[in-house]
Scaffold this motif. Structure first.
Motif, PDB file in Angstrom:
ATOM      1  N   ILE A  96       0.876  -1.167   0.000  1.00  0.00           N
ATOM      2  CA  ILE A  96       0.000   0.000   0.000  1.00  0.00           C
ATOM      3  C   ILE A  96       0.911   1.215   0.000  1.00  0.00           C
ATOM      4  O   ILE A  96       1.669   1.425   0.941  1.00  0.00           O
ATOM      5  N   GLY A  97       0.823   2.029  -1.064  1.00  0.00           N
ATOM      6  CA  GLY A  97       1.776   3.131  -1.162  1.00  0.00           C
ATOM      7  C   GLY A  97       3.170   2.543  -1.123  1.00  0.00           C
ATOM      8  O   GLY A  97       3.467   1.573  -1.809  1.00  0.00           O
ATOM      9  N   GLY A  98       4.035   3.064  -0.274  1.00  0.00           N
ATOM     10  CA  GLY A  98       5.383   2.523  -0.130  1.00  0.00           C
ATOM     11  C   GLY A  98       5.509   1.498   0.977  1.00  0.00           C
ATOM     12  O   GLY A  98       6.603   1.044   1.292  1.00  0.00           O
ATOM     13  N   VAL A  99       4.403   1.116   1.588  1.00  0.00           N
ATOM     14  CA  VAL A  99       4.404   0.220   2.736  1.00  0.00           C
ATOM     15  C   VAL A  99       4.164  -1.222   2.292  1.00  0.00           C
ATOM     16  O   VAL A  99       3.373  -1.474   1.386  1.00  0.00           O
ATOM     17  N   VAL A 100       4.856  -2.158   2.942  1.00  0.00           N
ATOM     18  CA  VAL A 100       4.602  -3.575   2.711  1.00  0.00           C
ATOM     19  C   VAL A 100       4.236  -4.206   4.049  1.00  0.00           C
ATOM     20  O   VAL A 100       4.953  -4.051   5.040  1.00  0.00           O
ATOM     21  N   LEU A 101       3.102  -4.913   4.061  1.00  0.00           N
ATOM     22  CA  LEU A 101       2.621  -5.612   5.241  1.00  0.00           C
ATOM     23  C   LEU A 101       2.622  -7.105   4.967  1.00  0.00           C
ATOM     24  O   LEU A 101       2.322  -7.522   3.853  1.00  0.00           O
ATOM     25  N   GLU A 102       2.949  -7.882   5.983  1.00  0.00           N
ATOM     26  CA  GLU A 102       2.894  -9.338   5.856  1.00  0.00           C
ATOM     27  C   GLU A 102       1.735  -9.867   6.687  1.00  0.00           C
ATOM     28  O   GLU A 102       1.595  -9.542   7.874  1.00  0.00           O
ATOM     29  N   VAL A 103       0.910 -10.674   6.074  1.00  0.00           N
ATOM     30  CA  VAL A 103      -0.232 -11.273   6.759  1.00  0.00           C
ATOM     31  C   VAL A 103       0.286 -12.271   7.793  1.00  0.00           C
ATOM     32  O   VAL A 103       1.084 -13.146   7.472  1.00  0.00           O
ATOM     33  N   THR A 104      -0.169 -12.107   9.035  1.00  0.00           N
ATOM     34  CA  THR A 104       0.194 -13.060  10.084  1.00  0.00           C
ATOM     35  C   THR A 104      -0.997 -13.932  10.462  1.00  0.00           C
ATOM     36  O   THR A 104      -0.832 -14.916  11.175  1.00  0.00           O
ATOM     37  N   GLY A 105      -2.188 -13.582   9.976  1.00  0.00           N
ATOM     38  CA  GLY A 105      -3.360 -14.412  10.243  1.00  0.00           C
ATOM     39  C   GLY A 105      -4.665 -13.687  10.031  1.00  0.00           C
ATOM     40  O   GLY A 105      -4.712 -12.555   9.552  1.00  0.00           O
ATOM     41  N   GLU A 106      -5.714 -14.377  10.412  1.00  0.00           N
ATOM     42  CA  GLU A 106      -7.071 -13.863  10.328  1.00  0.00           C
ATOM     43  C   GLU A 106      -7.366 -13.039  11.580  1.00  0.00           C
ATOM     44  O   GLU A 106      -6.940 -13.403  12.678  1.00  0.00           O
ATOM     45  N   SER A 107      -8.086 -11.941  11.431  1.00  0.00           N
ATOM     46  CA  SER A 107      -8.503 -11.130  12.566  1.00  0.00           C
ATOM     47  C   SER A 107      -9.791 -11.721  13.123  1.00  0.00           C
ATOM     48  O   SER A 107     -10.870 -11.552  12.553  1.00  0.00           O
ATOM     49  N   LEU A 108      -9.665 -12.442  14.208  1.00  0.00           N
ATOM     50  CA  LEU A 108     -10.810 -13.134  14.795  1.00  0.00           C
ATOM     51  C   LEU A 108     -11.645 -12.163  15.641  1.00  0.00           C
ATOM     52  O   LEU A 108     -11.100 -11.426  16.461  1.00  0.00           O
ATOM     53  N   PRO A 109     -12.955 -12.169  15.445  1.00  0.00           N
ATOM     54  CA  PRO A 109     -13.810 -11.253  16.205  1.00  0.00           C
ATOM     55  C   PRO A 109     -13.893 -11.647  17.678  1.00  0.00           C
ATOM     56  O   PRO A 109     -13.934 -12.834  18.011  1.00  0.00           O
ATOM     57  N   CYS A 110     -13.923 -10.646  18.543  1.00  0.00           N
ATOM     58  CA  CYS A 110     -13.985 -10.886  19.985  1.00  0.00           C
ATOM     59  C   CYS A 110     -15.391 -10.557  20.516  1.00  0.00           C
ATOM     60  O   CYS A 110     -16.273 -10.134  19.771  1.00  0.00           O
ATOM     61  N   ALA A 111     -15.566 -10.714  21.800  1.00  0.00           N
ATOM     62  CA  ALA A 111     -16.856 -10.468  22.440  1.00  0.00           C
ATOM     63  C   ALA A 111     -17.308  -9.011  22.301  1.00  0.00           C
ATOM     64  O   ALA A 111     -18.501  -8.723  22.361  1.00  0.00           O
ATOM     65  N   LYS A 112     -16.376  -8.096  22.076  1.00  0.00           N
ATOM     66  CA  LYS A 112     -16.749  -6.683  21.907  1.00  0.00           C
ATOM     67  C   LYS A 112     -17.630  -6.484  20.678  1.00  0.00           C
ATOM     68  O   LYS A 112     -18.442  -5.572  20.625  1.00  0.00           O
ATOM     69  N   MET A 113     -17.478  -7.351  19.679  1.00  0.00           N
ATOM     70  CA  MET A 113     -18.324  -7.260  18.479  1.00  0.00           C
ATOM     71  C   MET A 113     -19.773  -7.570  18.841  1.00  0.00           C
ATOM     72  O   MET A 113     -20.695  -6.902  18.386  1.00  0.00           O
ATOM     73  N   GLU A 114     -19.965  -8.579  19.670  1.00  0.00           N
ATOM     74  CA  GLU A 114     -21.319  -8.965  20.078  1.00  0.00           C
ATOM     75  C   GLU A 114     -21.960  -7.874  20.929  1.00  0.00           C
ATOM     76  O   GLU A 114     -23.161  -7.627  20.828  1.00  0.00           O
ATOM     77  N   ALA A 115     -21.142  -7.197  21.753  1.00  0.00           N
ATOM     78  CA  ALA A 115     -21.655  -6.112  22.586  1.00  0.00           C
ATOM     79  C   ALA A 115     -22.117  -4.931  21.726  1.00  0.00           C
ATOM     80  O   ALA A 115     -23.061  -4.234  22.080  1.00  0.00           O
ATOM     81  N   ARG A 116     -21.477  -4.732  20.595  1.00  0.00           N
ATOM     82  CA  ARG A 116     -21.837  -3.610  19.711  1.00  0.00           C
ATOM     83  C   ARG A 116     -23.055  -3.917  18.854  1.00  0.00           C
ATOM     84  O   ARG A 116     -23.814  -3.025  18.522  1.00  0.00           O
ATOM     85  N   GLN A 117     -23.206  -5.199  18.475  1.00  0.00           N
ATOM     86  CA  GLN A 117     -24.341  -5.593  17.634  1.00  0.00           C
ATOM     87  C   GLN A 117     -24.582  -7.087  17.815  1.00  0.00           C
ATOM     88  O   GLN A 117     -23.714  -7.879  17.463  1.00  0.00           O
ATOM     89  N   PRO A 118     -25.749  -7.471  18.327  1.00  0.00           N
ATOM     90  CA  PRO A 118     -26.032  -8.900  18.462  1.00  0.00           C
ATOM     91  C   PRO A 118     -25.896  -9.628  17.120  1.00  0.00           C
ATOM     92  O   PRO A 118     -26.379  -9.147  16.090  1.00  0.00           O
TER      93      PRO A 118
END
Length: 156
Positions: A96-118
């Motif tokens: 992205i632009g001049g930046v390179v990122l390496e994928v380390t895994g999937e972003s797993l949803p936590c309980a905070k997601m459920e608190a924001r929207q059932p």
């Protein structure tokens, strides 16, 4: 996406968590480095989770499934991209632009997601809609509108 044919998309938005508040600060551009991830992001110092990425298409599918409209920052990700099928395979790279990122895994949803929207936590687990976690390989500057190129991990 194959190792010899990178896929391309676009960076739609940048957000960081500057303090303890759950709210995200939106940016037009950001400095990314190997120590702090997005400059000023409280969570960027987590070693293999310096930058989190969410697909617009996956987020919209999640909201449609739930029958709600939620701002993408509800997911608590740093970058919103479009036009890419995000590959959660560790070792893949995103430029992205001049930046390179390496994928380390999937972003797993936590309980905070459920608190924001059932139902949000379960919906994000479907088809890896929760996005990616990445570490910074090459620092630099990114800006909304930058092209995003994804390459699958090299195969032996």
């Amino acid at each position: 996406m194959t190792a010899d044919s990178p896929a391309a998309g676009r960076l739609l938005a940048i957000a960081r968590k500057p303090g303890r508040s759950p709210e995200r600060e939106l940016l037009d551009r950001a400095e990314i480095d190997r120590v702090t991830g997005i400059e000023g992001d409280l969570l960027g110092k987590i070693r293999n989770r310096q930058v989190t990425i969410l697909s617009r298409e996956a987020w919209e599918a999640t909201c449609a499934e739930l029958g709600v409209e939620l701002d993408w920052t509800t997911r608590r990700a740093n970058l919103l991209v479009e036009g890419l099928d995000l590959d959660t395979t560790p070792g893949g790279r995103l430029a992205i632009g001049g930046v390179v990122l390496e994928v380390t895994g999937e972003s797993l949803p936590c309980a905070k997601m459920e608190a924001r929207q059932p139902g949000l936590r379960a919906a994000l687990k479907t088809d890896a809609r929760g996005g990616l976690i990445c570490k910074v390989v090459q620092p630099g500057t990114i800006a909304v509108g930058d092209a995003v190129t994804a390459e699958a991990p090299a195969t032996a």
